[in-house]
Design a protein around this motif. Structure first.
Motif, PDB file in Angstrom:
ATOM      1  N   ASP A  99      13.115  14.469   4.100  1.00  0.00           N
ATOM      2  CA  ASP A  99      13.956  14.551   2.912  1.00  0.00           C
ATOM      3  C   ASP A  99      14.537  13.194   2.534  1.00  0.00           C
ATOM      4  OD1 ASP A  99      15.760  14.155   4.941  1.00  0.00           O
ATOM      5  OD2 ASP A  99      16.965  15.951   4.551  1.00  0.00           O
ATOM      6  N   GLY A 100      14.031  12.156   3.159  1.00  0.00           N
ATOM      7  CA  GLY A 100      14.482  10.795   2.865  1.00  0.00           C
ATOM      8  C   GLY A 100      13.563   9.799   3.546  1.00  0.00           C
ATOM      9  N   GLN A 101      13.828   8.528   3.338  1.00  0.00           N
ATOM     10  CA  GLN A 101      12.962   7.499   3.921  1.00  0.00           C
ATOM     11  C   GLN A 101      13.667   6.783   5.057  1.00  0.00           C
ATOM     12  OE1 GLN A 101      13.655   3.513   1.214  1.00  0.00           O
ATOM     13  NE2 GLN A 101      11.994   4.881   0.599  1.00  0.00           N
ATOM     14  N   ARG A 102      12.847   6.286   5.969  1.00  0.00           N
ATOM     15  CA  ARG A 102      13.374   5.521   7.093  1.00  0.00           C
ATOM     16  C   ARG A 102      12.661   4.187   7.149  1.00  0.00           C
ATOM     17  NH1 ARG A 102      12.677   4.018  12.343  1.00  0.00           N
ATOM     18  NH2 ARG A 102      10.703   5.043  12.804  1.00  0.00           N
ATOM     19  N   PRO A 103      13.406   3.076   7.095  1.00  0.00           N
ATOM     20  CA  PRO A 103      12.761   1.760   7.218  1.00  0.00           C
ATOM     21  C   PRO A 103      12.158   1.579   8.603  1.00  0.00           C
ATOM     22  CG  PRO A 103      14.993   1.567   6.339  1.00  0.00           C
ATOM     23  CD  PRO A 103      14.850   2.963   6.850  1.00  0.00           C
ATOM     24  N   VAL A 104      11.054   0.880   8.652  1.00  0.00           N
ATOM     25  CA  VAL A 104      10.432   0.526   9.925  1.00  0.00           C
ATOM     26  C   VAL A 104      10.845  -0.899  10.264  1.00  0.00           C
ATOM     27  CG1 VAL A 104       8.267   0.163  11.162  1.00  0.00           C
ATOM     28  CG2 VAL A 104       8.468   2.053   9.526  1.00  0.00           C
ATOM     29  N   THR A 105      11.482  -1.065  11.403  1.00  0.00           N
ATOM     30  CA  THR A 105      11.914  -2.389  11.848  1.00  0.00           C
ATOM     31  C   THR A 105      10.892  -2.947  12.826  1.00  0.00           C
ATOM     32  OG1 THR A 105      14.249  -1.826  11.596  1.00  0.00           O
ATOM     33  CG2 THR A 105      13.719  -3.704  13.012  1.00  0.00           C
TER      34      THR A 105
ATOM     35  N   PHE B 234       0.839  -1.191   0.000  1.00  0.00           N
ATOM     36  CA  PHE B 234       0.000   0.000   0.000  1.00  0.00           C
ATOM     37  C   PHE B 234       0.875   1.243   0.000  1.00  0.00           C
ATOM     38  CE2 PHE B 234       0.195  -1.266   4.553  1.00  0.00           C
ATOM     39  CZ  PHE B 234       0.739  -0.120   5.124  1.00  0.00           C
ATOM     40  N   TYR B 235       0.315   2.297  -0.577  1.00  0.00           N
ATOM     41  CA  TYR B 235       0.994   3.572  -0.698  1.00  0.00           C
ATOM     42  C   TYR B 235       0.164   4.619   0.031  1.00  0.00           C
ATOM     43  CZ  TYR B 235       3.386   1.002  -4.385  1.00  0.00           C
ATOM     44  OH  TYR B 235       4.101   0.062  -5.075  1.00  0.00           O
ATOM     45  N   ALA B 236       0.791   5.314   0.967  1.00  0.00           N
ATOM     46  CA  ALA B 236       0.066   6.241   1.818  1.00  0.00           C
ATOM     47  C   ALA B 236       0.709   7.628   1.797  1.00  0.00           C
ATOM     48  CB  ALA B 236       0.014   5.695   3.242  1.00  0.00           C
ATOM     49  N   GLU B 237       0.124   8.560   2.533  1.00  0.00           N
ATOM     50  CA  GLU B 237       0.586   9.951   2.545  1.00  0.00           C
ATOM     51  C   GLU B 237       2.026  10.096   3.011  1.00  0.00           C
ATOM     52  OE1 GLU B 237      -3.166  12.736   3.646  1.00  0.00           O
ATOM     53  OE2 GLU B 237      -2.536  11.325   5.205  1.00  0.00           O
ATOM     54  N   ARG B 238       2.421   9.281   3.994  1.00  0.00           N
ATOM     55  CA  ARG B 238       3.736   9.477   4.598  1.00  0.00           C
ATOM     56  C   ARG B 238       4.641   8.252   4.513  1.00  0.00           C
ATOM     57  NH1 ARG B 238       0.432  12.298   8.266  1.00  0.00           N
ATOM     58  NH2 ARG B 238       0.352  10.609   9.780  1.00  0.00           N
TER      59      ARG B 238
ATOM     60  N   PHE C 274       5.592  -2.727   1.382  1.00  0.00           N
ATOM     61  CA  PHE C 274       5.669  -3.740   0.328  1.00  0.00           C
ATOM     62  C   PHE C 274       5.853  -5.085   1.003  1.00  0.00           C
ATOM     63  CE2 PHE C 274       7.949  -6.385  -2.712  1.00  0.00           C
ATOM     64  CZ  PHE C 274       7.179  -6.219  -3.861  1.00  0.00           C
ATOM     65  N   ARG C 275       4.850  -5.965   0.887  1.00  0.00           N
ATOM     66  CA  ARG C 275       4.811  -7.191   1.684  1.00  0.00           C
ATOM     67  C   ARG C 275       4.934  -6.810   3.162  1.00  0.00           C
ATOM     68  NH1 ARG C 275       8.566 -10.796  -2.285  1.00  0.00           N
ATOM     69  NH2 ARG C 275       7.070 -10.990  -3.987  1.00  0.00           N
ATOM     70  N   ASP C 276       5.993  -7.234   3.827  1.00  0.00           N
ATOM     71  CA  ASP C 276       6.117  -6.915   5.252  1.00  0.00           C
ATOM     72  C   ASP C 276       7.193  -5.860   5.520  1.00  0.00           C
ATOM     73  OD1 ASP C 276       4.120  -8.748   5.880  1.00  0.00           O
ATOM     74  OD2 ASP C 276       5.547 -10.397   6.110  1.00  0.00           O
ATOM     75  N   ASP C 277       7.671  -5.212   4.463  1.00  0.00           N
ATOM     76  CA  ASP C 277       8.695  -4.180   4.605  1.00  0.00           C
ATOM     77  C   ASP C 277       8.055  -2.806   4.472  1.00  0.00           C
ATOM     78  OD1 ASP C 277      10.805  -6.012   4.895  1.00  0.00           O
ATOM     79  OD2 ASP C 277      10.914  -6.272   2.720  1.00  0.00           O
ATOM     80  N   ALA C 278       8.213  -1.997   5.507  1.00  0.00           N
ATOM     81  CA  ALA C 278       7.595  -0.672   5.519  1.00  0.00           C
ATOM     82  C   ALA C 278       8.653   0.414   5.590  1.00  0.00           C
ATOM     83  CB  ALA C 278       6.650  -0.549   6.704  1.00  0.00           C
ATOM     84  N   VAL C 279       8.360   1.554   4.951  1.00  0.00           N
ATOM     85  CA  VAL C 279       9.211   2.743   5.061  1.00  0.00           C
ATOM     86  C   VAL C 279       8.307   3.953   5.267  1.00  0.00           C
ATOM     87  CG1 VAL C 279      11.114   1.849   3.660  1.00  0.00           C
ATOM     88  CG2 VAL C 279       9.257   3.097   2.555  1.00  0.00           C
ATOM     89  N   ILE C 280       8.831   4.946   5.979  1.00  0.00           N
ATOM     90  CA  ILE C 280       8.139   6.213   6.174  1.00  0.00           C
ATOM     91  C   ILE C 280       9.130   7.337   5.935  1.00  0.00           C
ATOM     92  CG2 ILE C 280       6.374   5.360   7.780  1.00  0.00           C
ATOM     93  CD1 ILE C 280       8.131   6.268  10.088  1.00  0.00           C
ATOM     94  N   LEU C 281       8.650   8.558   5.785  1.00  0.00           N
ATOM     95  CA  LEU C 281       9.554   9.691   5.657  1.00  0.00           C
ATOM     96  C   LEU C 281      10.313   9.892   6.966  1.00  0.00           C
ATOM     97  CD1 LEU C 281       7.354  12.313   3.773  1.00  0.00           C
ATOM     98  CD2 LEU C 281       9.393  11.163   2.891  1.00  0.00           C
ATOM     99  N   ASN C 282      11.572  10.309   6.844  1.00  0.00           N
ATOM    100  CA  ASN C 282      12.324  10.592   8.061  1.00  0.00           C
ATOM    101  C   ASN C 282      11.859  11.918   8.673  1.00  0.00           C
ATOM    102  OD1 ASN C 282      13.541  12.655   6.593  1.00  0.00           O
ATOM    103  ND2 ASN C 282      15.391  11.466   6.153  1.00  0.00           N
TER     104      ASN C 282
END
Length: 358
Positions: free
Chosen positions: A258-264, A238-242, A246-254
């Motif tokens: 100005d960049g992305q931060r993986p969610v562990t 899914f693609y959201a505002e922030r 993808f599958r079980d790997d998520a990222v959000i804006l830092n």
């Protein structure tokens, strides 16, 4: 904590290999008191195995055993038969998906349950998987913001895949329109499943679902799912505002955007009777998002937690006089979208509007 008496209806493959063994494990919360099936030989065997009376007639079982609730795992098009009898006897029940293949029968099930004040739970399991629970908790906690687009690539057919899409865009987010179509492709001939005829064609089912808040669901399903080595990967995204997942790997804006931060996501476990079972999933967001396994006191695998959650949803609804977690509305909505998709496919992709007329 009151232990509730549960009767089980349906001694086919899923009933005997999944539900009955699991019911026997959930001994703190429920006690199996009877089994029922129209196939006498099968039900007698299961009755003897679990040391409970076996019946071939639902009404007779309810009158003699008087269970607090029932689980129904039979051919879905027949769910209304024992389900309505349960409601008429004042017994709440849960049933395997879909709630019914026929929407008018589903509506009758819902109305009869409402008339008699009984609970009706639909055992949708895909969104109940622990890996999905933590994703949904992050969505509910606002980590990603509004989900704009949700995809399901053959992780669950029909209503299963649709239910996962709805878990991302919101279960209260009504569908307004759907477009569906299918395609057939040639593929290398191969063994689809052991013991099954070889496959050299692939049928795809596609749909675009528009929701009332503007979100879009993309549904894809392949006839080679559930076994083919040619389609060894499946998943959702899914693609959201922030951020996105993808599958079980998520990222959000830092923090600086100005960049992305993986969610562990960290897995916490308990040792129950020598078995390492899931206690919680923790996402390293700020603040942390935690999904706690409500069944952490049982020695269950993640797959067993998924199905046990269905049963416990009904137990808690009966025990506390509340609504089941998923409930008849969501079960019916998944099937309504599924039926509408099939209708659009038959009409060469023509849009189908909701609510669906049938």
């Amino acid at each position: 904590m009151d232990k509730l008496k549960i009767a089980h209806i349906g001694t086919g493959n899923r009933g005997t290999n999944t539900y009955l063994p699991l019911i026997s494990k959930l001994s703190v919360d429920m006690e199996l008191v009877a089994v029922c099936d129209v196939h006498e030989g099968r039900v007698t065997e299961q009755g003897e195995k679990y040391g409970v009376p076996a019946f071939t007639d639902t009404a007779e079982m309810l009158e003699k055993v008087k269970p607090d609730l029932c689980s129904i795992v039979i051919t879905p098009s027949n769910n209304h038969v024992p389900g309505n009898i349960c409601s008429e006897h004042g017994v709440s029940y849960c049933t395997e998906t879909p709630i019914n293949t026929d929407l008018s029968r589903a509506d009758t099930m819902i109305e009869i349950a409402k008339e008699h004040g009984t609970k009706l739970e639909v055992n949708e399991n895909y969104y109940r998987r622990p890996s999905e629970r933590i994703k949904r908790q992050m969505i509910l906690d606002g980590i990603f913001g509004k989900v704009n687009v949700a995809h399901n690539d053959f992780r669950g057919h029909g209503y299963h895949g649709i239910g996962l899409i709805r878990s991302y865009v919101g279960f209260d987010n009504e569908p307004v329109k759907i477009y569906g179509f299918n395609k057939r492709f040639k593929v290398q001939e191969h063994e689809w499943r052991k013991g099954q005829p070889k496959r050299k064609n692939e049928d795809w089912q596609h749909a675009v679902i528009e929701f009332e808040d503007g979100a879009v669901g993309i549904f894809n399903f392949s006839s080679l799912s559930y076994g083919s080595p040619l389609r060894g990967f499946n998943g959702t995204k899914f693609y959201a505002e922030r951020g996105m997942c993808f599958r079980d790997d998520a990222v959000i804006l830092n923090d600086d955007a100005d960049g992305q931060r993986p969610v562990t996501i960290t897995r916490k476990t308990n040792n129950v009777d020598g078995y390492e079972t899931l206690a919680a999933l923790v996402a390293d967001t700020d603040p942390e998002v935690i999904w706690e396994n409500p069944l952490h006191y049982y020695p269950l695998s993640d797959g067993e937690i998924t199905v046990a959650s269905e049963l416990m949803s009904l137990v808690n609804a009966v025990r506390n006089d509340t609504e089941p977690e998923y409930g008849a509305y969501n079960g019916r909505k998944d099937r309504e979208i599924d039926v509408a998709m099939g209708r659009s496919i038959k009409n060469n992709g023509a849009a189908v509007d909701f609510p669906l007329e049938y």
